[in-house]
Design an enzyme around this catalytic site. Structure first.
Site, PDB file in Angstrom:
ATOM      1  N   GLN A  74      -5.269  -1.369   9.525  1.00 17.55           N
ATOM      2  CA  GLN A  74      -5.157  -2.711   8.963  1.00 17.55           C
ATOM      3  C   GLN A  74      -5.799  -3.751   9.885  1.00 17.55           C
ATOM      4  O   GLN A  74      -5.513  -3.789  11.081  1.00 17.55           O
ATOM      5  CB  GLN A  74      -3.680  -3.063   8.735  1.00 17.55           C
ATOM      6  CG  GLN A  74      -3.431  -4.387   8.057  1.00 17.55           C
ATOM      7  CD  GLN A  74      -3.948  -4.420   6.632  1.00 17.55           C
ATOM      8  OE1 GLN A  74      -3.816  -3.462   5.891  1.00 17.55           O
ATOM      9  NE2 GLN A  74      -4.550  -5.532   6.265  1.00 17.55           N
ATOM     10  N   ASP A  83     -11.589   2.823   3.798  1.00 18.98           N
ATOM     11  CA  ASP A  83     -11.993   1.421   3.739  1.00 18.98           C
ATOM     12  C   ASP A  83     -13.510   1.285   3.572  1.00 18.98           C
ATOM     13  O   ASP A  83     -14.011   0.226   3.186  1.00 18.98           O
ATOM     14  CB  ASP A  83     -11.568   0.685   5.022  1.00 18.98           C
ATOM     15  CG  ASP A  83     -10.390  -0.239   4.797  1.00 18.98           C
ATOM     16  OD1 ASP A  83     -10.119  -0.595   3.628  1.00 18.98           O
ATOM     17  OD2 ASP A  83      -9.734  -0.620   5.785  1.00 18.98           O
ATOM     18  N   LYS A 139       0.832  -1.205   0.000  1.00 15.92           N
ATOM     19  CA  LYS A 139       0.000   0.000   0.000  1.00 15.92           C
ATOM     20  C   LYS A 139       0.865   1.253   0.000  1.00 15.92           C
ATOM     21  O   LYS A 139       0.615   2.193  -0.757  1.00 15.92           O
ATOM     22  CB  LYS A 139      -0.925   0.003   1.222  1.00 15.92           C
ATOM     23  CG  LYS A 139      -2.080  -0.981   1.143  1.00 15.92           C
ATOM     24  CD  LYS A 139      -2.847  -1.020   2.462  1.00 15.92           C
ATOM     25  CE  LYS A 139      -4.007  -2.010   2.394  1.00 15.92           C
ATOM     26  NZ  LYS A 139      -4.688  -2.196   3.673  1.00 15.92           N
TER      27      LYS A 139
END
Length: 291
Positions: free
Chosen positions: A97, A120, A53
């Site tokens: 995460q 997200d 990422k």
């Protein structure tokens, strides 16, 4: 008949290039998108994912901020970090995460993120906005699936879609996105009665159940478009939720595993960060990056 392969790797590369072009335009206005990724603990898979990422964030011209915390970090410390990131104007997107260590409340952590920076798309407010057809941050994997479906099929209006899987991360938001595009949607799962027969009715079949080769080839309607979200580690390597070899002989188009949906997830994370940046600065949503 052999299905057309939907090349997610190539699609993601093209998407990242479009994002880079739009980031360059923002930079000319003095705006640089910033993505903050928070990793708690030492999970090897998560570490690899976070590195990827960060690398791709920099490659499209965005600022990347990585925060790595020890496994035993108190939840209060993580929430304090999120609060600082929420209030940092240089940060447009925040991603924590998952999975988190067991002593942390995942829902509380996710819902501590500013919904406008929730790239997200997991915050309860964004979930509700998506479900009611309003402007929301959309989970990355379903967004990537939608982009590939539109590219492959054009209009999804009137298509019969079956989503096998009911997770909050993929199954449910995928169904909402398909509904937005006027598909007729059924959400199924491993306990659905007569699941094979249901799948055989689908023009669009999305498999996101997390079981290797769960969807058999003869479950696929001839000519259907199959999106395999599954990534399962087996003795034979990475495989999807669909029996690819069998399904490819029946479907009209299908995503492989690996190289299908997977590469789209990070690309759509960058797309969401760009969208969040535009909205924070009162600019129109970037073209082609939102549902």
């Amino acid at each position: 008949m052999t299905a057309t392969l939907i090349d997610g790797k190539a699609f993601a590369a093209s998407l990242r290039q479009r994002i880079a072009t739009q980031v360059a335009t923002l930079k000319e206005k003095g705006i640089t998108p910033g993505l903050a990724v928070v990793l708690v603990g030492e999970d090897p898979a998560s570490q690899v994912y976070v590195r990827s990422k960060g690398k791709q964030t920099l490659e499209v011209g965005m600022n990347s901020y990585e925060h790595k915390l020890p496994e035993d970090t108190p939840e209060a410390d993580l929430l304090a970090l999120i609060d600082r990131l929420n209030n940092d104007p240089a940060v447009n997107g925040i991603l924590v995460q998952l999975p988190l260590p067991r002593h942390m409340d995942e829902a509380a952590v996710i819902n501590a993120i500013d919904p406008a920076k929730d790239v997200d798309g997991f915050h309860i407010l964004n979930v509700g906005l998506l479900a009611t057809g309003q402007k929301a941050m959309v989970p990355c994997t379903p967004l990537g699936c939608l982009m590939m479906l539109r590219d492959q099929l054009g209009s999804l209006s009137g298509k019969r879609a079956v989503v096998v899987g009911r997770s909050n991360i993929v199954g449910k938001p995928m169904a909402q996105l398909l509904l937005r595009d006027s598909a007729t949607v059924t959400i199924a799962h491993s306990r659905t009665a007569d699941l094979p027969d249901l799948c055989r009715q689908a023009d669009i079949l999305v498999a996101a159940v997390g079981r290797p080769h769960f969807v058999q080839g003869d479950w696929v309607k001839p000519g259907a478009t199959v999106i395999d979200v599954g990534i399962n580690r087996t003795d034979d390597g990475l495989v999807g939720d669909v029996d690819f070899a069998a399904a490819r002989q029946i479907a009209g188009a299908i995503t492989p595993v690996p190289g299908g949906v997977g590469p789209m997830t990070i690309a759509c994370l960058l797309a969401n960060t760009l969208t969040a940046t535009a909205r924070a600065n009162g600019l129109p949503d970037p073209e082609g990056l939102t549902p």
